[in-house]
Design a protein around this motif. Structure first.
Motif, PDB file in Angstrom:
ATOM      1  N   VAL A  34      -5.395 -12.141  15.314  1.00 23.10           N
ATOM      2  CA  VAL A  34      -4.734 -10.835  14.696  1.00 23.10           C
ATOM      3  C   VAL A  34      -3.770 -10.793  15.474  1.00 23.10           C
ATOM      4  N   ARG A  46      -0.276  -8.121  15.622  1.00 24.18           N
ATOM      5  CA  ARG A  46       0.155  -6.727  15.149  1.00 24.18           C
ATOM      6  C   ARG A  46       1.875  -6.849  14.382  1.00 24.18           C
ATOM      7  N   ARG A  47       1.930  -6.549  13.475  1.00 27.07           N
ATOM      8  CA  ARG A  47       3.273  -6.487  12.684  1.00 27.07           C
ATOM      9  C   ARG A  47       4.209  -5.306  13.275  1.00 27.07           C
ATOM     10  N   GLN A  99      -1.121  -0.222  17.191  1.00 33.88           N
ATOM     11  CA  GLN A  99      -1.873  -0.962  17.985  1.00 33.88           C
ATOM     12  C   GLN A  99      -3.459  -1.196  16.987  1.00 33.88           C
ATOM     13  N   PRO A 100      -3.614  -2.478  16.516  1.00 36.24           N
ATOM     14  CA  PRO A 100      -4.866  -2.604  15.803  1.00 36.24           C
ATOM     15  C   PRO A 100      -5.980  -2.096  16.629  1.00 36.24           C
ATOM     16  N   ALA A 118      -2.236  -5.373  10.401  1.00 34.21           N
ATOM     17  CA  ALA A 118      -1.960  -6.527  11.058  1.00 34.21           C
ATOM     18  C   ALA A 118      -2.169  -7.548  10.174  1.00 34.21           C
ATOM     19  N   SER A 119      -1.556  -8.780  10.699  1.00 36.45           N
ATOM     20  CA  SER A 119      -2.021 -10.029  10.007  1.00 36.45           C
ATOM     21  C   SER A 119      -2.993 -10.986  10.527  1.00 36.45           C
ATOM     22  N   ASP A 135       1.432  -9.090  21.449  1.00 39.79           N
ATOM     23  CA  ASP A 135       0.838  -8.364  20.250  1.00 39.79           C
ATOM     24  C   ASP A 135       0.115  -9.382  19.461  1.00 39.79           C
ATOM     25  N   GLN A 136      -0.795 -10.398  20.069  1.00 39.63           N
ATOM     26  CA  GLN A 136      -1.587 -11.254  19.453  1.00 39.63           C
ATOM     27  C   GLN A 136      -2.978 -11.242  20.378  1.00 39.63           C
ATOM     28  N   CYS A 144      -8.200  -3.922   9.881  1.00 38.68           N
ATOM     29  CA  CYS A 144      -6.761  -3.777  10.600  1.00 38.68           C
ATOM     30  C   CYS A 144      -5.772  -4.016   9.327  1.00 38.68           C
TER      31      CYS A 144
END
Length: 188
Positions: free
Chosen positions: A36, A38-39, A44-45, A97-98, A72-73, A94
């Motif tokens: 995951v 975060r873009r 925050q996911p 998020a990617s 952020d990963q 999520c």
């Protein structure tokens, strides 16, 4: 149609496992993984209700857990969920998020001690370039093990997980199992 049978990452039809003294090691083919990220400017996911850990952290809630992999990963773990579409479940939870499926790219080995924390701490001191006192339960780190890049997760005082690339499963198994067996020889 050929009769196809799934194989574990170490090549067997059953997970590789071994026991030496107080330590046991087992391949964990049931672990699902999804990354995951975060873009930019996204909130925050909170995948599947998890509060994501800070750098060096690992957190668990029920059948899922997460460890920090970079700014952020995070890597999200689904315990016993490898046969499901775990990444789709995480992505649905999520949307900002990617999320990327990682289950088949990695292999996980679970190491347990039947004699408490000391055998795990001693193994860590010899296995990886990490201070065992800093890798307390609830923490995770990316490090090198012999020539392989791995994630090391301290799940509990007497439990440790090592996650590495699936393509190097045999080499990783050999390194871990050899280190465990040598620790028993030294203790004897």
């Amino acid at each position: 149609m050929p009769d196809l049978s799934p194989l574990c990452a170490t090549g067997g039809s059953a997970p590789a496992e071994a026991r030496h003294g107080a330590l046991s090691i087992r391949e964990n083919p049931e672990l699902a993984l999804a990354s995951v990220a975060r873009r930019r400017d996204a909130a925050q996911p909170s995948p599947l209700g998890l509060s994501l850990p800070a750098p060096g952290g690992w957190t668990a809630a029920g059948e899922v857990s997460a460890f920090w992999t970079g700014p952020d990963q995070w890597m999200i773990e689904g315990h016993g969920l490898a046969d499901s579409d775990f990444a789709a479940r995480v992505a649905a939870d999520c949307p900002d998020a990617s999320v990327t499926e990682q289950t088949d790219g990695f292999v996980a080995f679970e190491i347990r001690s039947s004699a408490g924390e000391r055998p795990i701490t001693d193994l860590l001191a010899k296995l990886v370039n990490l201070d065992p006192q800093r890798l307390q339960p609830g923490s995770a780190a990316r490090t090198g093990l012999e020539h392989l890049g791995v994630f090391v997760i301290r799940r509990a005082p007497d439990r440790l997980a090592v996650i590495g690339m699936r393509s190097a499963a045999g080499s990783l198994w050999h390194a871990l199992e050899t280190a465990i067996s040598r620790q028993v020889e030294v203790a004897a």
